[in-house]
Design a protein around this motif. Structure first.
Motif, mmCIF file in Angstrom:
data_model
loop_
_atom_site.group_PDB
_atom_site.id
_atom_site.type_symbol
_atom_site.label_atom_id
_atom_site.label_comp_id
_atom_site.label_asym_id
_atom_site.label_seq_id
_atom_site.Cartn_x
_atom_site.Cartn_y
_atom_site.Cartn_z
ATOM 1 N N LEU A 218 1.025 -1.166 0.013
ATOM 2 C CA LEU A 218 -0.297 -0.138 0.012
ATOM 3 C C LEU A 218 1.032 1.233 0.155
ATOM 4 O O LEU A 218 1.906 1.552 0.789
ATOM 5 C CB LEU A 218 -1.112 -0.061 1.315
ATOM 6 N N PRO A 219 0.776 2.054 -0.950
ATOM 7 C CA PRO A 219 1.501 3.222 -1.295
ATOM 8 C C PRO A 219 1.323 4.439 -0.368
ATOM 9 O O PRO A 219 1.995 5.523 -0.162
ATOM 10 C CB PRO A 219 1.676 3.457 -2.720
ATOM 11 N N PHE A 220 0.133 4.457 0.117
ATOM 12 C CA PHE A 220 -0.337 5.585 1.072
ATOM 13 C C PHE A 220 -0.243 5.465 2.790
ATOM 14 O O PHE A 220 0.119 4.393 3.045
ATOM 15 C CB PHE A 220 -1.740 5.841 0.710
ATOM 16 N N HIS A 221 -0.550 6.450 3.241
ATOM 17 C CA HIS A 221 -0.387 6.143 4.840
ATOM 18 C C HIS A 221 -1.611 5.286 5.192
ATOM 19 O O HIS A 221 -2.665 5.387 4.843
ATOM 20 C CB HIS A 221 -0.872 7.739 5.404
ATOM 21 N N VAL A 222 -1.078 4.309 6.283
ATOM 22 C CA VAL A 222 -1.983 3.245 6.928
ATOM 23 C C VAL A 222 -1.891 3.680 8.399
ATOM 24 O O VAL A 222 -0.774 3.767 8.939
ATOM 25 C CB VAL A 222 -1.553 2.120 6.780
ATOM 26 N N ALA A 223 -2.846 4.007 9.017
ATOM 27 C CA ALA A 223 -2.977 4.042 10.240
ATOM 28 C C ALA A 223 -3.944 2.991 11.037
ATOM 29 O O ALA A 223 -4.879 2.742 10.255
ATOM 30 C CB ALA A 223 -3.465 5.628 10.867
ATOM 31 N N ILE A 224 -3.525 2.804 12.192
ATOM 32 C CA ILE A 224 -4.629 2.086 13.224
ATOM 33 C C ILE A 224 -5.398 2.827 14.294
ATOM 34 O O ILE A 224 -4.602 3.624 14.843
ATOM 35 C CB ILE A 224 -4.029 0.809 13.986
ATOM 36 N N ASP A 225 -6.503 2.644 14.339
ATOM 37 C CA ASP A 225 -7.406 3.419 15.208
ATOM 38 C C ASP A 225 -7.423 2.642 16.445
ATOM 39 O O ASP A 225 -8.392 2.208 16.780
ATOM 40 C CB ASP A 225 -8.626 3.810 14.517
ATOM 41 N N VAL A 226 -6.428 2.662 16.934
ATOM 42 C CA VAL A 226 -6.345 1.847 18.382
ATOM 43 C C VAL A 226 -7.289 2.016 19.409
ATOM 44 O O VAL A 226 -7.655 0.983 20.076
ATOM 45 C CB VAL A 226 -4.905 2.030 18.980
ATOM 46 N N GLU A 227 -7.701 3.210 19.696
ATOM 47 C CA GLU A 227 -8.791 3.659 20.453
ATOM 48 C C GLU A 227 -10.114 3.915 20.206
ATOM 49 O O GLU A 227 -10.935 4.079 21.047
ATOM 50 C CB GLU A 227 -8.131 4.745 21.657
ATOM 51 N N GLY A 228 -10.230 3.978 18.854
ATOM 52 C CA GLY A 228 -11.505 4.284 18.184
ATOM 53 C C GLY A 228 -11.917 5.668 18.100
ATOM 54 O O GLY A 228 -12.928 6.123 17.853
ATOM 55 N N LYS A 229 -10.869 6.455 18.386
ATOM 56 C CA LYS A 229 -11.164 7.930 18.607
ATOM 57 C C LYS A 229 -11.527 8.721 17.040
ATOM 58 O O LYS A 229 -12.081 9.454 17.046
ATOM 59 C CB LYS A 229 -10.001 8.504 19.395
ATOM 60 N N LEU A 230 -10.641 7.785 16.042
ATOM 61 C CA LEU A 230 -10.582 8.582 14.697
ATOM 62 C C LEU A 230 -12.217 8.133 14.377
ATOM 63 O O LEU A 230 -12.566 9.122 13.822
ATOM 64 C CB LEU A 230 -9.441 8.069 13.957
ATOM 65 N N ALA A 231 -12.535 6.928 14.349
ATOM 66 C CA ALA A 231 -13.721 6.615 13.959
ATOM 67 C C ALA A 231 -14.930 7.494 14.586
ATOM 68 O O ALA A 231 -16.032 8.091 14.028
ATOM 69 C CB ALA A 231 -14.190 5.134 13.898
ATOM 70 N N MET A 232 -14.597 7.786 15.984
ATOM 71 C CA MET A 232 -15.714 8.547 16.621
ATOM 72 C C MET A 232 -15.653 9.894 16.133
ATOM 73 O O MET A 232 -16.958 10.352 15.936
ATOM 74 C CB MET A 232 -15.226 8.386 18.139
ATOM 75 N N ALA A 233 -14.850 10.461 15.947
ATOM 76 C CA ALA A 233 -14.439 11.873 15.407
ATOM 77 C C ALA A 233 -15.350 12.000 13.950
ATOM 78 O O ALA A 233 -15.796 13.233 13.775
ATOM 79 C CB ALA A 233 -13.142 12.357 15.234
ATOM 80 N N PHE A 234 -15.332 11.204 13.218
ATOM 81 C CA PHE A 234 -15.816 11.188 11.999
ATOM 82 C C PHE A 234 -17.375 10.786 12.086
ATOM 83 O O PHE A 234 -17.970 10.491 10.950
ATOM 84 C CB PHE A 234 -15.269 10.157 10.841
ATOM 85 N N GLY A 235 -18.249 11.119 13.175
ATOM 86 C CA GLY A 235 -19.364 10.655 13.283
ATOM 87 C C GLY A 235 -19.624 9.032 13.931
ATOM 88 O O GLY A 235 -20.520 8.654 13.318
ATOM 89 N N ASP A 236 -18.772 8.570 14.403
ATOM 90 C CA ASP A 236 -18.863 7.237 15.154
ATOM 91 C C ASP A 236 -19.082 6.114 14.110
ATOM 92 O O ASP A 236 -20.014 5.371 13.780
ATOM 93 C CB ASP A 236 -19.991 7.173 15.990
ATOM 94 N N VAL A 237 -17.941 6.195 12.984
ATOM 95 C CA VAL A 237 -18.186 5.058 11.922
ATOM 96 C C VAL A 237 -18.008 3.664 12.515
ATOM 97 O O VAL A 237 -17.100 3.549 13.310
ATOM 98 C CB VAL A 237 -16.766 5.391 11.048
ATOM 99 N N LYS A 238 -18.889 3.014 11.925
ATOM 100 C CA LYS A 238 -18.851 1.417 12.462
ATOM 101 C C LYS A 238 -18.973 0.475 11.427
ATOM 102 O O LYS A 238 -18.318 -0.401 11.234
ATOM 103 C CB LYS A 238 -20.468 1.319 13.081
ATOM 104 N N LEU A 239 -19.490 0.882 9.989
ATOM 105 C CA LEU A 239 -19.499 0.252 8.693
ATOM 106 C C LEU A 239 -18.204 0.456 8.124
ATOM 107 O O LEU A 239 -17.903 1.594 7.848
ATOM 108 C CB LEU A 239 -20.768 0.482 8.106
#
Length: 170
Positions: free
Chosen positions: A112-133
């Motif tokens: 993968l040539p782009f940035h890959v991050a892991i949302d270890v605490e779930g804070k990134l998904a939460m900040a984007f409206g609590d992404v679950k899907l």
């Protein structure tokens, strides 16, 4: 009688606030600001949303256990490679439930040539409206505003048309 006056005042104030919010949204082109976050990629590099200003970028929430996510990755890579030299960035955010060793293995075996991050605490998904899907992808403009949100695999023809248009906008 006094309580109905208070109720009326509350309703009027709520309507004024809703109108102000609608005006603000319309004044900004109908686009909501993306969360002001800092992503940490698998190399330990920090990518702040402020550093991405002036660029069009995608934030893609995905998981190695998501068959649609895996299926769309070749198109994500192609899209990134097509536009990266023109100022396009990409942050793939693995969901908190995705085992880090799976994410690292997937990232390395698919190169993968782009940035890959892991949302270890779930804070990134939460900040984007609590992404679950997954996949859920946000396309963000040069001013840091969300252009479009895709739940599921996007139409890559449409996505690339929007990216091209946004990259050429001043």
């Amino acid at each position: 009688m006094m309580s109905s006056k208070k109720t009326l005042i509350v309703i009027v104030v709520a309507l004024l606030l809703a109108g102000a919010a609608l005006f603000w949204t319309m004044a900004s082109g109908g686009r909501q600001a993306a969360p002001d976050l800092t992503y940490v990629n698998l190399k330990g590099e920090k990518i702040a949303a402020a550093d991405l200003r002036g660029k069009v970028y995608l934030v893609n929430f995905w998981a190695t256990s998501c068959s649609t996510c895996v299926a769309e990755m070749p198109d994500m890579i192609r899209t990134y490679e097509k536009f990266h030299s023109k100022g396009f960035e990409f942050v793939a955010v693995a969901m908190r439930y995705d085992p880090p060793n799976y994410v690292i293995n997937f990232t390395e075996t698919r190169a993968l040539p782009f940035h890959v991050a892991i949302d270890v605490e779930g804070k990134l998904a939460m900040a984007f409206g609590d992404v679950k899907l997954t996949p859920t992808t946000f396309l963000i403009d040069k001013q840091g505003r969300i252009i479009k949100r895709y739940v599921g695999q996007p139409s890559f023809t449409e996505l690339e048309e929007i990216i091209s248009k946004e990259l050429s906008a001043s």
